[in-house]
Design an enzyme around this catalytic site. Structure first.
Site, PDB file in Angstrom:
ATOM      1  N   THR A 194       0.833  -1.207   0.000  1.00 25.46           N
ATOM      2  CA  THR A 194       0.000   0.000   0.000  1.00 25.46           C
ATOM      3  C   THR A 194       0.866   1.254   0.000  1.00 25.46           C
ATOM      4  OG1 THR A 194      -1.647   1.260   1.246  1.00 25.46           O
ATOM      5  CG2 THR A 194      -0.188  -0.130   2.522  1.00 25.46           C
ATOM      6  N   ARG A 195       0.305   2.340  -0.592  1.00 21.12           N
ATOM      7  CA  ARG A 195       0.972   3.639  -0.513  1.00 21.12           C
ATOM      8  C   ARG A 195      -0.003   4.657   0.077  1.00 21.12           C
ATOM      9  NH1 ARG A 195      -1.438   4.683  -5.737  1.00 21.12           N
ATOM     10  NH2 ARG A 195      -1.664   6.929  -5.648  1.00 21.12           N
ATOM     11  N   HIS A 199      -7.799   2.057   5.753  1.00 24.66           N
ATOM     12  CA  HIS A 199      -9.125   2.274   6.340  1.00 24.66           C
ATOM     13  C   HIS A 199      -9.776   0.903   6.568  1.00 24.66           C
ATOM     14  CE1 HIS A 199      -8.414   6.465   5.680  1.00 24.66           C
ATOM     15  NE2 HIS A 199      -8.240   6.269   4.388  1.00 24.66           N
ATOM     16  N   HIS A 202      -9.670  -1.826   3.816  1.00 27.33           N
ATOM     17  CA  HIS A 202      -8.374  -2.493   3.635  1.00 27.33           C
ATOM     18  C   HIS A 202      -8.173  -3.560   4.707  1.00 27.33           C
ATOM     19  CE1 HIS A 202      -7.665   1.719   2.135  1.00 27.33           C
ATOM     20  NE2 HIS A 202      -7.374   1.015   1.063  1.00 27.33           N
ATOM     21  N   ARG A 288      -7.696  -4.090  -7.504  1.00 21.84           N
ATOM     22  CA  ARG A 288      -8.079  -3.425  -8.746  1.00 21.84           C
ATOM     23  C   ARG A 288      -7.083  -2.326  -9.054  1.00 21.84           C
ATOM     24  NH1 ARG A 288     -12.504  -0.344  -7.901  1.00 21.84           N
ATOM     25  NH2 ARG A 288     -13.078  -0.048 -10.065  1.00 21.84           N
TER      26      ARG A 288
END
Length: 568
Positions: A194-195, A199, A202, A288
């Site tokens: 992740t970057r 929340h 996730h 996605r």
């Protein structure tokens, strides 16, 4: 997959003794100071994160990677890892020579034996690697406008890793993670890339992925270089730390990855998978539009939503890491839980907050519901991105000498101080000339430099949550635009054109300057012997002829209020 995945991976570092010797010998070598991106790359080359690479790609490997995602020997590798340098440096380098690679402070990190030197076809690299030679793509823009023209290739001898002063305990090399997994007896590990801050969606996604793969979870956020405009990594890591206690401590760990992302969608996903395999992971989550950079010049997405999953699936057997594909998670109000969007068959209420909507709520200080994010995460985000009425901003007056800029700016300053809450600084033309620019004259270059200094100070005030009020003449559009860009990194910029006519200013001639200009005693005087470029789209234009100063200042306050910068 069995235990061998956790055996140590080869690194490019030499022993401590050899490193001390090489440091001394490197004193005579030509030195290249690595760019921030190159520092990220060299760290992962040296610690085995980019295994099997032994250095920056030579020409044959580079061409293989660009054309068909393979090194010259046929090994799968999707991303060109190149040492780009400027022509001036390249001129003095011959193939077969060693060069010292140093950080910005001049500390030596590695020695590279140059085997190749060539000028790449960057448009072809953009087409093949990123799918389009389109400057709207941040990495294509970097390739053409930031990266050097010449590439050097060759093996690297590691002397020491780059220094990080932040979050030291959270950074692990591939071998440190492998040792950790070995110690805990973790056979299966699924990595989450992740970057962005995490929340609730996730969290649900990572829980499900770990359950599906019957694996432990590595949250592996990227803290190297991400996309311009992303939330800074300090804030993000504080957000991750705030979420960690929502996870099972015995089955989850977090580590930071110092990678310079390219936002290359499908190829990036394969690259991320190989890097995670090197870090001891057996599974990797691909969602996605993995690592997509957003829209191209024509307003279309650069990559299809499932292109990355497709390319990963085609290569996963050879990569030796399994993909856990992930759906779009949405919140179902009736069931008070997150579910994959494509599995919902019944008629229910779906709640969703987009990134844009989240930013709007943060900037307007609106509520962010608990179903969307964790209060601790929202609290961290609010510290970095307070509501607009708590952020710093710059009000920039421009107009002829004697147009009334300083008078309105002073009235505005007093009104803002009366409201309180933020420090207010007035950067008036004369005051700045005395304190910041006393050595400057009035040539075009000097006037531009003066305005740029005002802009720099205003941007620092804005960054630190204060209000800067500037009132220079600022006759040139290009300079005003540059100042706007300086300030807008940190907060709002409000350009106000005080549109008093030259006739009226000359009639007032408060300082007697117009008279001197007419007599030729002042050269290059705005409006008489030097042009004033009228702002085309200022946030506000104020008319001062036959209008009370207080009224002008009030118009500015109303504008600030409508922009949400001050509370009504």
């Amino acid at each position: 997959m069995s235990m061998p995945i956790l055996a140590p991976i080869p690194e490019l570092y030499v022993s401590y003794e050899s490193a001390q010797k090489l440091k001394v010998e490197a004193g005579d070598l030509p030195s290249w100071d690595l760019t921030p991106r190159q520092i990220c790359d060299i760290e992962l080359l040296m610690n085995g994160g980019f295994n099997p690479l032994k250095g920056f790609l030579g020409q044959e490997d580079y061409e293989g990677v660009v054309e068909n995602m393979r090194l010259a020997d046929g090994t799968l590798w999707p991303m060109p890892i190149t040492l780009d340098v400027d022509e001036k440096f390249a001129e003095g380098i011959k193939e077969g020579q060693d060069i010292a690679l140093r950080d910005a402070e001049g500390v030596i990190l590695a020695i590279m034996s140059v085997t190749d030197k060539w000028q790449p076809n960057k448009s072809n690299e953009a087409e093949k690697v990123f799918g389009a030679d389109d400057l709207a793509h941040p990495a294509v823009n970097y390739l053409h406008n930031t990266a050097g023209k010449i590439y050097l290739g060759g093996p690297v001898t590691g002397i020491q890793p780059p220094v990080h002063y932040d979050f030291k305990a959270r950074r692990d090399t591939p071998n440190e993670l492998r040792a950790y997994f070995r110690k805990l007896g973790w056979r299966k590990v699924v990595a989450f890339q992740t970057r962005n801050p995490l929340h609730r969606a996730h969290q649900e996604l990572t829980f499900r992925a770990a359950r599906e793969a019957q694996a432990n979870l590595l949250i592996h956020p990227i803290v190297g270089m991400t996309k311009p405009g992303d939330i800074d990594h300090f804030t993000r890591v504080r957000c991750y730390e705030a979420v960690l206690d929502q996870y099972q401590q015995s089955t989850t760990t977090m580590s930071l990855l110092n990678l310079a992302m390219r936002m290359a969608g499908p190829r990036e996903a394969v690259w991320h998978g190989l890097i995670r395999k090197n870090h001891g992971c057996t599974h990797f989550i691909v969602g996605r539009d993995h690592a997509g950079p957003g829209k191209n010049s024509a307003g279309q997405d650069f990559y299809g939503p499932y292109d990355a999953q497709e390319l990963f699936r085609q290569n996963q057997d050879e990569m030796g890491i399994e993909m856990v594909p992930f759906k779009h998670m949405v919140y179902v109000q009736e069931r008070a839980q997150y579910e994959p969007a494509d599995e919902i068959k019944d008629d229910v209420t779906i709640l969703n907050i987009s990134g844009t909507e989240l930013r709007r709520r943060l900037s307007e200080g609106l509520e962010i519901p608990e179903w969307f994010s964790f209060p601790a995460v929202v609290e961290e985000l609010r510290k970095t991105k307070p509501a607009r009425h708590k952020q710093g901003f710059t009000v920039f007056f421009t107009g002829f000498s004697g147009s009334g800029k300083s008078t309105i700016a002073n009235a505005l300053m007093v009104k803002l101080m009366e409201m309180g809450g933020r420090p207010v600084t007035l950067l008036d033309g004369d005051v700045v000339r005395k304190n910041l620019s006393s050595e400057l004259g009035f040539s075009k270059e000097h006037r531009d430099l003066n305005i740029r200094r005002i802009g720099y100070v205003a941007s620092e005030i804005t960054k630190n949550g204060g209000i800067a009020i500037c009132a220079p003449i600022a006759p040139y559009t290009a300079t005003r635009r540059a100042v706007r860009e300086d300030v807008e990194q940190f907060g709002a910029f409000i350009e106000i054109h005080v549109s008093t006519s030259i006739e009226e200013c000359e009639r007032r001639d408060r300082k007697g300057l117009y008279k001197l200009a007419r007599e030729g005693k002042i050269k290059e005087f705005t409006g008489i012997s030097d042009p004033y470029e009228v702002p085309e789209n200022p946030e506000l234009r104020v008319e001062t002829e036959n209008v009370e100063v207080y009224n002008c200042a009030h118009q500015v306050l109303l504008k600030l209020e409508s922009m949400g910068l001050i509370k009504s």
